[in-house]
Scaffold this active site. Structure first.
Site, PDB file in Angstrom:
ATOM      1  N   GLU A  98      43.198  50.746  40.103  1.00 27.17           N
ATOM      2  CA  GLU A  98      43.246  50.538  38.643  1.00 27.17           C
ATOM      3  C   GLU A  98      42.301  51.448  37.870  1.00 27.17           C
ATOM      4  OE1 GLU A  98      41.868  46.350  38.573  1.00 27.17           O
ATOM      5  OE2 GLU A  98      40.201  47.035  37.340  1.00 27.17           O
ATOM      6  N   HIS A 158      43.539  43.769  34.046  1.00 27.45           N
ATOM      7  CA  HIS A 158      42.158  43.284  34.173  1.00 27.45           C
ATOM      8  C   HIS A 158      41.689  42.617  32.859  1.00 27.45           C
ATOM      9  CE1 HIS A 158      38.474  43.994  36.874  1.00 27.45           C
ATOM     10  NE2 HIS A 158      38.241  42.949  36.102  1.00 27.45           N
ATOM     11  N   ARG A 200      39.444  41.339  42.634  1.00 25.09           N
ATOM     12  CA  ARG A 200      39.366  42.804  42.705  1.00 25.09           C
ATOM     13  C   ARG A 200      40.599  43.297  43.461  1.00 25.09           C
ATOM     14  NH1 ARG A 200      36.430  42.482  39.104  1.00 25.09           N
ATOM     15  NH2 ARG A 200      34.290  43.209  38.884  1.00 25.09           N
ATOM     16  N   ASP A 258      46.002  40.615  38.214  1.00 19.37           N
ATOM     17  CA  ASP A 258      45.208  41.063  37.061  1.00 19.37           C
ATOM     18  C   ASP A 258      44.383  42.292  37.455  1.00 19.37           C
ATOM     19  OD1 ASP A 258      44.233  40.785  34.365  1.00 19.37           O
ATOM     20  OD2 ASP A 258      42.351  40.033  35.188  1.00 19.37           O
TER      21      ASP A 258
HETATM   22  P1  NAD Z   1      30.604  34.059  42.626  1.00 20.79           P
HETATM   23  O1  NAD Z   1      29.575  35.002  43.136  1.00 20.79           O
HETATM   24  O2  NAD Z   1      30.187  32.856  41.840  1.00 20.79           O
HETATM   25  O3  NAD Z   1      31.482  33.505  43.855  1.00 20.79           O
HETATM   26  C1  NAD Z   1      32.030  34.329  44.839  1.00 20.79           C
HETATM   27  C2  NAD Z   1      32.288  33.461  46.071  1.00 20.79           C
HETATM   28  O4  NAD Z   1      32.985  34.259  47.030  1.00 20.79           O
HETATM   29  C3  NAD Z   1      30.976  32.970  46.729  1.00 20.79           C
HETATM   30  O5  NAD Z   1      31.055  31.566  46.932  1.00 20.79           O
HETATM   31  C4  NAD Z   1      30.963  33.706  48.060  1.00 20.79           C
HETATM   32  O6  NAD Z   1      30.375  32.957  49.115  1.00 20.79           O
HETATM   33  C5  NAD Z   1      32.465  33.908  48.295  1.00 20.79           C
HETATM   34  N1  NAD Z   1      32.779  34.895  49.313  1.00 20.79           N
HETATM   35  C6  NAD Z   1      32.030  35.955  49.722  1.00 20.79           C
HETATM   36  N2  NAD Z   1      32.670  36.576  50.745  1.00 20.79           N
HETATM   37  C7  NAD Z   1      33.821  35.897  50.957  1.00 20.79           C
HETATM   38  C8  NAD Z   1      34.890  36.038  51.885  1.00 20.79           C
HETATM   39  N3  NAD Z   1      34.884  36.987  52.822  1.00 20.79           N
HETATM   40  N4  NAD Z   1      35.920  35.163  51.829  1.00 20.79           N
HETATM   41  C9  NAD Z   1      35.925  34.177  50.901  1.00 20.79           C
HETATM   42  N5  NAD Z   1      34.938  33.972  50.018  1.00 20.79           N
HETATM   43  C10 NAD Z   1      33.902  34.832  50.047  1.00 20.79           C
HETATM   44  O7  NAD Z   1      31.615  34.956  41.827  1.00 20.79           O
HETATM   45  P2  NAD Z   1      32.600  34.527  40.641  1.00 20.79           P
HETATM   46  O8  NAD Z   1      31.861  34.550  39.346  1.00 20.79           O
HETATM   47  O9  NAD Z   1      33.336  33.295  41.040  1.00 20.79           O
HETATM   48  O10 NAD Z   1      33.586  35.787  40.605  1.00 20.79           O
HETATM   49  C11 NAD Z   1      34.456  36.059  41.693  1.00 20.79           C
HETATM   50  C12 NAD Z   1      35.036  37.438  41.512  1.00 20.79           C
HETATM   51  O11 NAD Z   1      35.894  37.451  40.379  1.00 20.79           O
HETATM   52  C13 NAD Z   1      33.988  38.530  41.197  1.00 20.79           C
HETATM   53  O12 NAD Z   1      33.431  39.044  42.384  1.00 20.79           O
HETATM   54  C14 NAD Z   1      34.804  39.552  40.474  1.00 20.79           C
HETATM   55  O13 NAD Z   1      35.285  40.495  41.422  1.00 20.79           O
HETATM   56  C15 NAD Z   1      35.987  38.781  39.905  1.00 20.79           C
HETATM   57  N6  NAD Z   1      36.020  38.753  38.429  1.00 20.79           N
HETATM   58  C16 NAD Z   1      37.139  39.163  37.794  1.00 20.79           C
HETATM   59  C17 NAD Z   1      37.210  39.128  36.399  1.00 20.79           C
HETATM   60  C18 NAD Z   1      38.458  39.547  35.655  1.00 20.79           C
HETATM   61  O14 NAD Z   1      38.370  39.847  34.440  1.00 20.79           O
HETATM   62  N7  NAD Z   1      39.626  39.575  36.272  1.00 20.79           N
HETATM   63  C19 NAD Z   1      36.106  38.685  35.666  1.00 20.79           C
HETATM   64  C20 NAD Z   1      34.980  38.247  36.360  1.00 20.79           C
HETATM   65  C21 NAD Z   1      34.936  38.282  37.748  1.00 20.79           C
END
Ligand code: NAD
Length: 347
Positions: free
Chosen positions: A260, A292, A231, A255
């Protein structure tokens, strides 16, 4: 038949929703985003499907509920664009937690490889029949250190790719995964200090907003390559610009971008760019911005549509909702959804 409104619809979304709906719901497709001004277009509908750059704030939620909507189905994993406090007890919110972690991790890797070997510049040069190499020098990723912030689904997929490239991987997560393979957990400041490449994979929460600030950039290994597919607001963009200018950050693959919402997914090629920070970032030769698109693979689009439709079906059939999120679990930042909730209320 339940009536469902889908906001910020693009042709590639519609293809999969039409194919997989199989007559279950009457879906009304809106091109506009969901926000406080547009929420009234959902009047008379039972559910609203929302995407990452909608703004589902307290006013939008009040309007949705007044119009009869009882379910907000996010067709994404991230949920920072929803005011859960306002939704609590009024609106159930479901999401698609892990539609294709590989899609996003592979895009993060693509940004890294492209930036490092300057493919974005080489592509433009050879199209002009300029076959020189000056200025295209990269570095071997093999043997270097990568820092992965957030070891959830996408972070773990990224660790696998980085290990495949022969990198040593450090990881930071306040909730470490037991038995994490391929990476060693470390403190955030250690990860900043030791990593040649940093890739962000944690959600946007009040705690993670601007986790890469001027103070953090002062601690990174000089010349670090930064990748953000998570994000935009995880990074203070003005501080990133300064760090790129003074060379502390050697390259950035983005990305996502903190402002955005009003820009990405739209064709603004005929307009003057109003965001000066983004203009300056895009103009830098060592910055690569994609709008994105980490999720944009056939497999991910299919999985998003399938899970979203199933979430809606489960909700209206009164089945348990494995993908519901509520005020309390989104505040804790934990990756799992609530086990048992009713209209956003854990019990
Ligand atoms: P997920 O919920 O499986 O994993 C997120 C991880 O982040 C968890 O292990 C959590 O403990 C950790 N976390 C929470 N707070 C934290 C901190 N302060 N420091 C470090 N780690 C921390 O989520 P995911 O499926 O792996 O997705 C991660 C992120 O990717 C989503 O939140 C979303 O914002 C982003 N995303 C982007 C796209 C894209 O198209 N670019 C698509 C899907 C998801």
């Amino acid at each position: 038949m339940k009536r469902v409104g889908m906001f910020d619809t693009k042709p590639y979304d519609r293809t999969w929703f039409d194919k997989l709906n199989e007559g279950r719901f009457d879906i009304k497709y809106f091109e506009h985003k969901l926000n406080a001004d547009t929420a009234r277009t959902a009047e008379g509908l039972d559910a609203a499907i929302s995407f990452v750059n909608d703004s589902v704030d307290a006013r939008a939620i009040a309007t949705l509920c007044e119009g009869g909507v009882s379910l907000l189905a996010l067709r994404c994993a991230g949920y920072n664009h929803v005011d859960f406090k306002a939704a609590y007890g009024r609106l159930s919110v479901v999401r698609v937690p892990g539609y294709s972690p590989n899609a996003v991790a592979e895009h993060a890797a693509a940004l890294l490889l492209c930036l490092n070997r300057k493919l974005h510049k080489a592509y433009l040069r050879t199209r002009e029949h300029n076959f020189t190499l000056t200025g295209l020098t990269g570095f071997d990723l093999y043997g270097k250190t990568a820092g992965v912030v957030g070891t959830g689904r996408i972070g773990r997929a990224m660790i696998g790719i980085l290990r495949g490239l022969g990198m040593r991987v450090l990881a930071y997560d306040p909730m470490p995964a037991p038995g994490l393979e391929g990476a060693t957990y470390t403190a955030f400041h250690e990860l900043l200090a030791q990593s040649d490449v940093i890739s962000l994979h944690c959600p946007l929460t009040p705690d993670t907003r601007h986790m890469l600030s001027a103070e953090a950039f002062a601690c990174v290994k000089p010349g670090v390559t930064l990748i953000n597919t998570s994000r935009g607001a995880l990074i203070d963009s003005a501080a990133l610009l300064a760090a790129l200018k003074d060379g502390r950050v050697g390259a950035a693959g983005l990305d996502v971008y903190e402002e955005e919402g009003a820009l990405f997914f739209e064709d603004l090629s005929g307009e003057v760019m109003s965001d000066d920070t983004l203009s300056l970032l895009i103009a830098m030769p060592n910055v690569l911005v994609t709008s994105h698109q980490g999720f944009l693979t056939r497999e991910a689009l299919e999985s998003i549509a399938r899970t979203t439709l199933q979430n809606i079906e489960d909700y209206f059939a009164g089945r348990p909702l494995g993908n519901e999120i509520c005020y309390y679990c989104q505040q804790s930042g934990r990756s799992a959804s609530c086990a048992r909730t009713l209209k956003g209320r854990c019990f």
